[in-house]
Enzyme design. Structure first.
Site, PDB file in Angstrom:
ATOM      1  N   ARG A  26     -17.525   3.082  -0.929  1.00 39.05           N
ATOM      2  CA  ARG A  26     -17.076   2.894   0.452  1.00 39.05           C
ATOM      3  C   ARG A  26     -16.148   1.691   0.563  1.00 39.05           C
ATOM      4  O   ARG A  26     -15.813   1.072  -0.459  1.00 39.05           O
ATOM      5  CB  ARG A  26     -18.277   2.716   1.368  1.00 39.05           C
ATOM      6  CG  ARG A  26     -19.117   1.497   1.033  1.00 39.05           C
ATOM      7  CD  ARG A  26     -20.344   1.471   1.910  1.00 39.05           C
ATOM      8  NE  ARG A  26     -21.177   0.326   1.652  1.00 39.05           N
ATOM      9  CZ  ARG A  26     -22.366   0.151   2.198  1.00 39.05           C
ATOM     10  NH1 ARG A  26     -22.860   1.054   3.014  1.00 39.05           N
ATOM     11  NH2 ARG A  26     -23.061  -0.922   1.943  1.00 39.05           N
ATOM     12  N   THR A  47     -14.754  -1.845   0.734  1.00 38.34           N
ATOM     13  CA  THR A  47     -15.275  -3.119   0.236  1.00 38.34           C
ATOM     14  C   THR A  47     -14.398  -4.288   0.668  1.00 38.34           C
ATOM     15  O   THR A  47     -14.798  -5.436   0.565  1.00 38.34           O
ATOM     16  CB  THR A  47     -15.312  -3.132  -1.299  1.00 38.34           C
ATOM     17  OG1 THR A  47     -13.969  -2.957  -1.781  1.00 38.34           O
ATOM     18  CG2 THR A  47     -16.217  -2.056  -1.863  1.00 38.34           C
ATOM     19  N   TRP A  84      -3.719  -0.807  -9.905  1.00 35.27           N
ATOM     20  CA  TRP A  84      -3.063   0.483  -9.641  1.00 35.27           C
ATOM     21  C   TRP A  84      -1.747   0.587 -10.402  1.00 35.27           C
ATOM     22  O   TRP A  84      -1.423   1.630 -10.968  1.00 35.27           O
ATOM     23  CB  TRP A  84      -2.845   0.701  -8.135  1.00 35.27           C
ATOM     24  CG  TRP A  84      -4.088   1.122  -7.413  1.00 35.27           C
ATOM     25  CD1 TRP A  84      -4.653   0.526  -6.329  1.00 35.27           C
ATOM     26  CD2 TRP A  84      -4.923   2.252  -7.731  1.00 35.27           C
ATOM     27  NE1 TRP A  84      -5.796   1.200  -5.955  1.00 35.27           N
ATOM     28  CE2 TRP A  84      -5.981   2.260  -6.792  1.00 35.27           C
ATOM     29  CE3 TRP A  84      -4.893   3.245  -8.718  1.00 35.27           C
ATOM     30  CZ2 TRP A  84      -6.987   3.223  -6.801  1.00 35.27           C
ATOM     31  CZ3 TRP A  84      -5.899   4.197  -8.728  1.00 35.27           C
ATOM     32  CH2 TRP A  84      -6.919   4.183  -7.786  1.00 35.27           C
ATOM     33  N   ARG A 131      -3.060   6.570   5.010  1.00 30.34           N
ATOM     34  CA  ARG A 131      -3.083   6.635   3.543  1.00 30.34           C
ATOM     35  C   ARG A 131      -2.949   8.051   2.997  1.00 30.34           C
ATOM     36  O   ARG A 131      -2.407   8.249   1.923  1.00 30.34           O
ATOM     37  CB  ARG A 131      -4.385   6.039   3.003  1.00 30.34           C
ATOM     38  CG  ARG A 131      -4.521   4.557   3.272  1.00 30.34           C
ATOM     39  CD  ARG A 131      -5.835   4.068   2.698  1.00 30.34           C
ATOM     40  NE  ARG A 131      -6.153   2.726   3.154  1.00 30.34           N
ATOM     41  CZ  ARG A 131      -6.457   1.716   2.339  1.00 30.34           C
ATOM     42  NH1 ARG A 131      -6.501   1.898   1.047  1.00 30.34           N
ATOM     43  NH2 ARG A 131      -6.746   0.534   2.842  1.00 30.34           N
ATOM     44  N   CYS A 182     -13.644  -6.084  -8.259  1.00 30.11           N
ATOM     45  CA  CYS A 182     -14.701  -5.840  -7.268  1.00 30.11           C
ATOM     46  C   CYS A 182     -15.733  -4.955  -7.947  1.00 30.11           C
ATOM     47  O   CYS A 182     -15.399  -3.872  -8.429  1.00 30.11           O
ATOM     48  CB  CYS A 182     -14.065  -5.162  -6.051  1.00 30.11           C
ATOM     49  SG  CYS A 182     -15.039  -3.956  -5.183  1.00 30.11           S
ATOM     50  N   CYS A 221     -16.175  -1.375  -6.683  1.00 23.96           N
ATOM     51  CA  CYS A 221     -15.005  -0.532  -6.976  1.00 23.96           C
ATOM     52  C   CYS A 221     -14.958  -0.229  -8.478  1.00 23.96           C
ATOM     53  O   CYS A 221     -14.598   0.881  -8.901  1.00 23.96           O
ATOM     54  CB  CYS A 221     -13.715  -1.241  -6.584  1.00 23.96           C
ATOM     55  SG  CYS A 221     -13.744  -1.991  -4.963  1.00 23.96           S
TER      56      CYS A 221
HETATM   57  P1  FAD Z   1      -3.364   1.174  -2.354  1.00 24.36           P
HETATM   58  O1  FAD Z   1      -4.430   2.199  -2.217  1.00 24.36           O
HETATM   59  O2  FAD Z   1      -3.675  -0.066  -3.128  1.00 24.36           O
HETATM   60  O3  FAD Z   1      -2.132   1.898  -2.997  1.00 24.36           O
HETATM   61  C1  FAD Z   1      -1.018   1.167  -3.461  1.00 24.36           C
HETATM   62  C2  FAD Z   1       0.209   2.057  -3.405  1.00 24.36           C
HETATM   63  O4  FAD Z   1      -0.013   3.222  -4.224  1.00 24.36           O
HETATM   64  C3  FAD Z   1       0.515   2.631  -2.010  1.00 24.36           C
HETATM   65  O5  FAD Z   1       1.286   1.736  -1.275  1.00 24.36           O
HETATM   66  C4  FAD Z   1       1.264   3.902  -2.366  1.00 24.36           C
HETATM   67  O6  FAD Z   1       2.626   3.646  -2.653  1.00 24.36           O
HETATM   68  C5  FAD Z   1       0.624   4.350  -3.658  1.00 24.36           C
HETATM   69  N1  FAD Z   1      -0.436   5.366  -3.431  1.00 24.36           N
HETATM   70  C6  FAD Z   1      -1.502   5.290  -2.615  1.00 24.36           C
HETATM   71  N2  FAD Z   1      -2.279   6.363  -2.748  1.00 24.36           N
HETATM   72  C7  FAD Z   1      -1.694   7.149  -3.654  1.00 24.36           C
HETATM   73  C8  FAD Z   1      -2.037   8.405  -4.214  1.00 24.36           C
HETATM   74  N3  FAD Z   1      -3.145   9.072  -3.873  1.00 24.36           N
HETATM   75  N4  FAD Z   1      -1.196   8.937  -5.121  1.00 24.36           N
HETATM   76  C9  FAD Z   1      -0.073   8.286  -5.509  1.00 24.36           C
HETATM   77  N5  FAD Z   1       0.297   7.079  -5.023  1.00 24.36           N
HETATM   78  C10 FAD Z   1      -0.509   6.517  -4.111  1.00 24.36           C
HETATM   79  N6  FAD Z   1     -11.321  -0.437  -2.076  1.00 24.36           N
HETATM   80  C11 FAD Z   1     -12.422  -0.186  -1.332  1.00 24.36           C
HETATM   81  O7  FAD Z   1     -12.500  -0.580  -0.172  1.00 24.36           O
HETATM   82  N7  FAD Z   1     -13.492   0.526  -1.864  1.00 24.36           N
HETATM   83  C12 FAD Z   1     -13.466   1.002  -3.141  1.00 24.36           C
HETATM   84  O8  FAD Z   1     -14.430   1.601  -3.603  1.00 24.36           O
HETATM   85  C13 FAD Z   1     -12.311   0.734  -3.935  1.00 24.36           C
HETATM   86  N8  FAD Z   1     -12.242   1.160  -5.211  1.00 24.36           N
HETATM   87  C14 FAD Z   1     -11.134   0.851  -5.964  1.00 24.36           C
HETATM   88  C15 FAD Z   1     -11.099   1.263  -7.288  1.00 24.36           C
HETATM   89  C16 FAD Z   1      -9.998   0.944  -8.079  1.00 24.36           C
HETATM   90  C17 FAD Z   1      -9.970   1.401  -9.499  1.00 24.36           C
HETATM   91  C18 FAD Z   1      -8.927   0.175  -7.527  1.00 24.36           C
HETATM   92  C19 FAD Z   1      -7.764  -0.203  -8.386  1.00 24.36           C
HETATM   93  C20 FAD Z   1      -8.968  -0.233  -6.220  1.00 24.36           C
HETATM   94  C21 FAD Z   1     -10.070   0.094  -5.418  1.00 24.36           C
HETATM   95  N9  FAD Z   1     -10.129  -0.289  -4.089  1.00 24.36           N
HETATM   96  C22 FAD Z   1     -11.236  -0.006  -3.344  1.00 24.36           C
HETATM   97  C23 FAD Z   1      -8.969  -0.882  -3.431  1.00 24.36           C
HETATM   98  C24 FAD Z   1      -8.118   0.215  -2.747  1.00 24.36           C
HETATM   99  O9  FAD Z   1      -7.870   1.288  -3.638  1.00 24.36           O
HETATM  100  C25 FAD Z   1      -6.761  -0.299  -2.280  1.00 24.36           C
HETATM  101  O10 FAD Z   1      -6.091  -0.884  -3.374  1.00 24.36           O
HETATM  102  C26 FAD Z   1      -6.851  -1.305  -1.147  1.00 24.36           C
HETATM  103  O11 FAD Z   1      -7.568  -0.747  -0.073  1.00 24.36           O
HETATM  104  C27 FAD Z   1      -5.438  -1.708  -0.661  1.00 24.36           C
HETATM  105  O12 FAD Z   1      -4.797  -0.552  -0.181  1.00 24.36           O
HETATM  106  P2  FAD Z   1      -3.237  -0.407   0.021  1.00 24.36           P
HETATM  107  O13 FAD Z   1      -3.026   0.082   1.407  1.00 24.36           O
HETATM  108  O14 FAD Z   1      -2.546  -1.645  -0.397  1.00 24.36           O
HETATM  109  O15 FAD Z   1      -2.813   0.797  -0.930  1.00 24.36           O
END
Ligand code: FAD
Length: 445
Positions: free
Chosen positions: A161, A163, A174, A279, A374, A377
């Site tokens: 969920r 975090t 990423w 998202r 985290c 995560c």
């Molecule tokens: P992010 O999700 O970080 O995405 C970065 C960029 O990737 C986006 O701007 C877009 O250009 C691109 N992108 C986004 N989605 C996609 C997609 N599906 N396909 C292709 N490109 C895409 N956060 C939590 O709250 N709970 C969790 O359990 C959690 N688990 C994580 C596990 C991992 C392995 C990682 C690396 C991160 C995790 N996070 C988690 C953090 C979360 O994924 C995001 O990084 C964070 O919420 C910031 O989001 P953001 O809006 O910057 O975009």
């Protein structure tokens, strides 16, 4: 709704999406029952804290939020008896005789394994996963059976969920994951041919340093756009599949965090439609990649069906083990009766070296999970890569006609099937919101 890549391996976009939705509705109750109510699927053993990030040093990356914490099981009494260290140590004599990888390869020439382990002990109850990768593995093993290593966690008590983990650390992870998708000139040949961990790790580090020098000062959106499928039209089908798997995994993570989102002012958890809209809803290709993964895992489970008929689900409670097995077989039989949406025979048809490349890259993705700052995560990142890794192993290394030498099933295989439930909820919520907005607009006029 049907925006799916023309080179997609999920056949006939609209029919497939609908078929997968129907399938998901059919199996949801039994899947929920399996993952929430059986010891076999709800406890998970992994190396959550012992490994350090092999690619970069980033002490500041640790997430300090309470929501990032994983509650590990400290008290042995809370773990089913068969998996407790004291129980495993009783099996020392048997474990001592347990065949190593080499011996396992030669197993057909040896005495049946049951005689080596003892008459009433099934292989799945004691099998040690060596630290070394099997050549067929698509991810780094998490030492499931090793008594001294790793922690037990309850997946039920540590749901995936929101975090609050975000910012530079999450972005670096990423970026590194998507960078693994560069099969062509951007990636060093070493990563493609690396047979040992260090080599692969070093080469990835080089790529990453190079990449971060060039990219980290630009926005995340821009840097990841480099890997946008639209500019990868000339990619081979394998590379597209790789991209879709990691993007689908990203979608799954985003779906869960939006679905179980924390209002940091009130402390309440809620389904965050705005988060989902931003998202995912605005990015149909991301959603389509989640479906792609669903189709892939489903196909892997169907392929595993015969093997599961002879598998012992070992939790130490024979009644529960019997019931777990019945539930799994019921699930796979439902999956088997649905139309096939994923055709793995389309991959690795011509270039077999591509398969090793693909495998090494996926293993690197699983290693990158040790860089996630985290805990919660990291837990789910590891569970998911282990799940997809297992699915890939089954699809590309598993021979349905053979029994002895096929890879064994870990408890994580089913986890990746969860996410479509949350999507269903969001779709309905968005449709309702849009209808209301349309009505307000009409009323204003
Ligand atoms: P992010 O999700 O970080 O995405 C970065 C960029 O990737 C986006 O701007 C877009 O250009 C691109 N992108 C986004 N989605 C996609 C997609 N599906 N396909 C292709 N490109 C895409 N956060 C939590 O709250 N709970 C969790 O359990 C959690 N688990 C994580 C596990 C991992 C392995 C990682 C690396 C991160 C995790 N996070 C988690 C953090 C979360 O994924 C995001 O990084 C964070 O919420 C910031 O989001 P953001 O809006 O910057 O975009």
């Amino acid at each position: 709704q049907c925006a799916i890549d023309p080179k997609s391996i999920v056949t006939d976009a609209c029919t497939s999406y609908a078929a997968l939705d129907t399938l998901n509705a059919d199996i949801a109750p039994s899947l929920h029952d399996l993952t929430e109510a059986t010891d076999f699927f709800s406890y998970y053993r992994l190396n959550l804290f012992q490994k350090t990030c092999p690619f970069w040093a980033d002490e500041s990356a640790q997430c300090g939020n309470r929501a990032c914490v994983v509650d590990t099981i400290e008290n042995e009494q809370d773990i089913p008896e068969i998996w407790r260290a004291e129980e495993l140590s009783k099996l020392e004599g048997l474990k001592a005789k347990h065949p190593g990888r080499q011996q396992q390869k030669e197993r057909p020439k040896q005495r049946p394994l049951q005689y080596q382990l003892g008459e009433n002990v099934d292989e799945s109850c004691v099998l040690e996963d060596d630290d070394e990768c099997d050549t067929r593995d698509y991810c780094v093993p998490e030492d499931e059976g090793a008594a001294a290593k790793g922690d037990y966690v309850s997946l039920v008590h540590n749901p995936e969920r929101f975090t609050g983990y975000a910012g530079e650390s999450a972005q670096m992870v990423w970026n590194a994951i998507y960078k693994e998708n560069c099969f062509t000139s951007q990636a060093p040949a070493a990563a493609r041919t690396a047979s040992n961990k260090d080599l692969a790790a070093k080469s990835l580090l080089t790529v990453f340093q190079d990449y971060s020098r060039n990219q980290l000062d630009s926005s995340t959106e821009e840097s990841l756009d480099l890997f946008d499928p639209a500019i990868l039209d000339d990619q081979c089908v394998e590379q597209r599949a790789f991209y879709r798997i990691i993007s689908g995994m990203h979608t799954s993570i985003s779906t869960h965090l939006c679905y179980d989102y924390l209002n940091q002012t009130t402390g309440e958890w809620f389904h965050n439609t705005t988060c989902y809209r931003e998202r995912l809803h605005k990015h149909p290709e991301r959603l389509s990649n989640l479906y792609f993964n669903y189709a892939l895992v489903t196909r892997a489970l169907v392929k595993l069906r015969r093997h599961l008929e002879h598998y012992t689900f070992c939790s130490g409670d024979p009644e529960q083990d019997f019931s777990t097995k019945q539930k799994v077989l019921q699930l796979t039989s439902t999956l088997a009766s649905s139309p096939t949406t994923f055709d793995e025979s389309l991959l690795f048809k011509t270039d077999l070296s591509l398969k090793d490349d693909f495998k090494n890259r996926f293993r690197n993705v699983s290693r990158i999970m040790d860089c996630v700052g985290c805990e919660r995560c990291r837990l789910w990142g590891k569970v998911q890569t282990a799940g997809y890794g297992a699915a890939l192993k089954i699809l590309f290394e598993f021979d349905e006609t053979k029994n002895g030498e096929n890879p064994h099933l870990r408890r994580t295989e089913l986890v990746a099937l969860h996410s479509l439930d949350a999507l269903k909820w969001f779709r309905a919520a968005i449709a309702e919101e849009d209808a209301q907005n349309a009505k307000v607009a009409t009323d204003k006029k």
